[in-house]
Design a protein around this motif. Structure first.
Motif, PDB file in Angstrom:
ATOM      1  N   VAL A 255       0.397  17.783   8.631  1.00  0.00           N
ATOM      2  CA  VAL A 255       0.373  18.387   7.297  1.00  0.00           C
ATOM      3  C   VAL A 255       0.239  19.911   7.344  1.00  0.00           C
ATOM      4  N   GLN A 256       0.448  20.475   8.521  1.00  0.00           N
ATOM      5  CA  GLN A 256       0.363  21.919   8.718  1.00  0.00           C
ATOM      6  C   GLN A 256      -0.951  22.478   8.156  1.00  0.00           C
ATOM      7  N   ALA A 257      -2.049  21.799   8.504  1.00  0.00           N
ATOM      8  CA  ALA A 257      -3.366  22.233   8.024  1.00  0.00           C
ATOM      9  C   ALA A 257      -3.667  23.644   8.514  1.00  0.00           C
ATOM     10  N   GLN A 258      -4.326  24.385   7.651  1.00  0.00           N
ATOM     11  CA  GLN A 258      -4.690  25.758   7.962  1.00  0.00           C
ATOM     12  C   GLN A 258      -6.202  25.855   8.138  1.00  0.00           C
ATOM     13  N   GLU A 259      -6.643  26.960   8.651  1.00  0.00           N
ATOM     14  CA  GLU A 259      -8.074  27.206   8.834  1.00  0.00           C
ATOM     15  C   GLU A 259      -8.792  26.969   7.508  1.00  0.00           C
ATOM     16  N   GLY A 260      -9.899  26.239   7.563  1.00  0.00           N
ATOM     17  CA  GLY A 260     -10.686  25.988   6.351  1.00  0.00           C
ATOM     18  C   GLY A 260     -10.216  24.795   5.542  1.00  0.00           C
ATOM     19  N   GLU A 261      -9.305  23.991   6.084  1.00  0.00           N
ATOM     20  CA  GLU A 261      -8.816  22.807   5.374  1.00  0.00           C
ATOM     21  C   GLU A 261      -9.272  21.540   6.096  1.00  0.00           C
TER      22      GLU A 261
ATOM     23  N   PHE B  98       0.837  -1.195   0.000  1.00  0.00           N
ATOM     24  CA  PHE B  98       0.000   0.000   0.000  1.00  0.00           C
ATOM     25  C   PHE B  98       0.870   1.242   0.000  1.00  0.00           C
ATOM     26  N   THR B  99       0.446   2.253  -0.750  1.00  0.00           N
ATOM     27  CA  THR B  99       1.024   3.580  -0.608  1.00  0.00           C
ATOM     28  C   THR B  99      -0.080   4.450  -0.022  1.00  0.00           C
ATOM     29  N   GLY B 100       0.238   5.141   1.041  1.00  0.00           N
ATOM     30  CA  GLY B 100      -0.764   5.935   1.729  1.00  0.00           C
ATOM     31  C   GLY B 100      -0.332   7.372   1.882  1.00  0.00           C
ATOM     32  N   SER B 101      -1.312   8.247   2.067  1.00  0.00           N
ATOM     33  CA  SER B 101      -0.997   9.658   2.226  1.00  0.00           C
ATOM     34  C   SER B 101      -2.024  10.354   3.111  1.00  0.00           C
ATOM     35  N   VAL B 102      -1.574  11.459   3.678  1.00  0.00           N
ATOM     36  CA  VAL B 102      -2.436  12.371   4.427  1.00  0.00           C
ATOM     37  C   VAL B 102      -2.170  13.757   3.863  1.00  0.00           C
ATOM     38  N   ALA B 103      -3.239  14.497   3.582  1.00  0.00           N
ATOM     39  CA  ALA B 103      -3.099  15.842   3.017  1.00  0.00           C
ATOM     40  C   ALA B 103      -4.152  16.761   3.625  1.00  0.00           C
ATOM     41  N   ALA B 104      -3.870  18.048   3.558  1.00  0.00           N
ATOM     42  CA  ALA B 104      -4.825  19.080   3.963  1.00  0.00           C
ATOM     43  C   ALA B 104      -5.396  19.686   2.686  1.00  0.00           C
ATOM     44  N   VAL B 105      -6.712  19.606   2.538  1.00  0.00           N
ATOM     45  CA  VAL B 105      -7.370  20.099   1.329  1.00  0.00           C
ATOM     46  C   VAL B 105      -8.380  21.176   1.731  1.00  0.00           C
ATOM     47  N   PRO B 106      -8.332  22.339   1.084  1.00  0.00           N
ATOM     48  CA  PRO B 106      -9.333  23.358   1.394  1.00  0.00           C
ATOM     49  C   PRO B 106     -10.750  22.792   1.225  1.00  0.00           C
ATOM     50  N   VAL B 107     -11.585  23.035   2.215  1.00  0.00           N
ATOM     51  CA  VAL B 107     -12.967  22.540   2.177  1.00  0.00           C
ATOM     52  C   VAL B 107     -13.651  23.017   0.900  1.00  0.00           C
ATOM     53  N   ALA B 108     -13.352  24.213   0.475  1.00  0.00           N
ATOM     54  CA  ALA B 108     -13.958  24.762  -0.746  1.00  0.00           C
ATOM     55  C   ALA B 108     -13.548  23.984  -1.993  1.00  0.00           C
ATOM     56  N   ASN B 109     -12.481  23.198  -1.903  1.00  0.00           N
ATOM     57  CA  ASN B 109     -11.988  22.437  -3.060  1.00  0.00           C
ATOM     58  C   ASN B 109     -12.378  20.965  -3.024  1.00  0.00           C
ATOM     59  N   LYS B 110     -13.321  20.603  -2.183  1.00  0.00           N
ATOM     60  CA  LYS B 110     -13.689  19.182  -2.052  1.00  0.00           C
ATOM     61  C   LYS B 110     -14.095  18.584  -3.400  1.00  0.00           C
TER      62      LYS B 110
ATOM     63  N   PRO C 257      -5.828  20.294  -6.194  1.00  0.00           N
ATOM     64  CA  PRO C 257      -6.456  21.445  -5.532  1.00  0.00           C
ATOM     65  C   PRO C 257      -6.039  21.593  -4.064  1.00  0.00           C
ATOM     66  N   PHE C 258      -4.758  21.356  -3.802  1.00  0.00           N
ATOM     67  CA  PHE C 258      -4.225  21.503  -2.451  1.00  0.00           C
ATOM     68  C   PHE C 258      -2.714  21.662  -2.552  1.00  0.00           C
ATOM     69  N   ASP C 259      -2.090  22.004  -1.441  1.00  0.00           N
ATOM     70  CA  ASP C 259      -0.642  22.206  -1.399  1.00  0.00           C
ATOM     71  C   ASP C 259       0.052  20.867  -1.197  1.00  0.00           C
ATOM     72  N   GLY C 260       0.549  20.292  -2.273  1.00  0.00           N
ATOM     73  CA  GLY C 260       1.200  18.994  -2.217  1.00  0.00           C
ATOM     74  C   GLY C 260       2.478  18.981  -1.394  1.00  0.00           C
ATOM     75  N   LYS C 261       3.065  20.132  -1.142  1.00  0.00           N
ATOM     76  CA  LYS C 261       4.295  20.194  -0.336  1.00  0.00           C
ATOM     77  C   LYS C 261       4.026  19.824   1.122  1.00  0.00           C
TER      78      LYS C 261
END
Length: 120
Positions: free
Chosen positions: A58-64, A4-16, A99-103
């Protein structure tokens, strides 16, 4: 052995919806490289911890929102070869923009240790 390759990301809610469109477009390509399953989950009950948590990872920001995802492969060799090929494939450039910051995404590869379905 299944890999398995797995990931965790922070995605802006507006970009769902844009995120969903991105992964729906990516799946046929992943499958063509040998992936057997792709699962994308949208965080709805992700607690904030006192010391560590997925938001900090993932250094999530407000709204992610937190997205937890994994791709199942027949084995590590297929996964490794696939990721290498995808780096060079021009079809990757035709996918909708992420639609998110891949870094700030974290990821890794995992060997199967226990599967409740196989334990039946």
């Amino acid at each position: 052995m299944t890999y398995f390759t797995g990931s965790v990301a922070a995605v802006p809610v507006a970009n769902k919806q844009k995120y969903l469109e991105h992964v729906e477009a990516a799946w046929p390509l992943m499958r063509s490289y040998g992936a057997t399953r792709m699962v994308e989950t949208w965080g709805v009950d992700v607690p904030e911890g006192k010391l560590t948590d997925l938001y900090r990872a993932v250094q999530a920001q407000e709204g992610e929102a937190i997205v937890f995802a994994w791709i199942e492969w027949p084995n590590k060799e297929v996964a490794d070869a696939s990721w290498e090929k995808m780096q060079q494939d021009p079809a990757m450039k035709t996918l909708p923009e992420m639609p998110f910051d891949g870094k700030r995404m974290v990821w890794g590869g995992f060997e199967l240790m226990f599967d409740s379905e196989a334990a039946k």
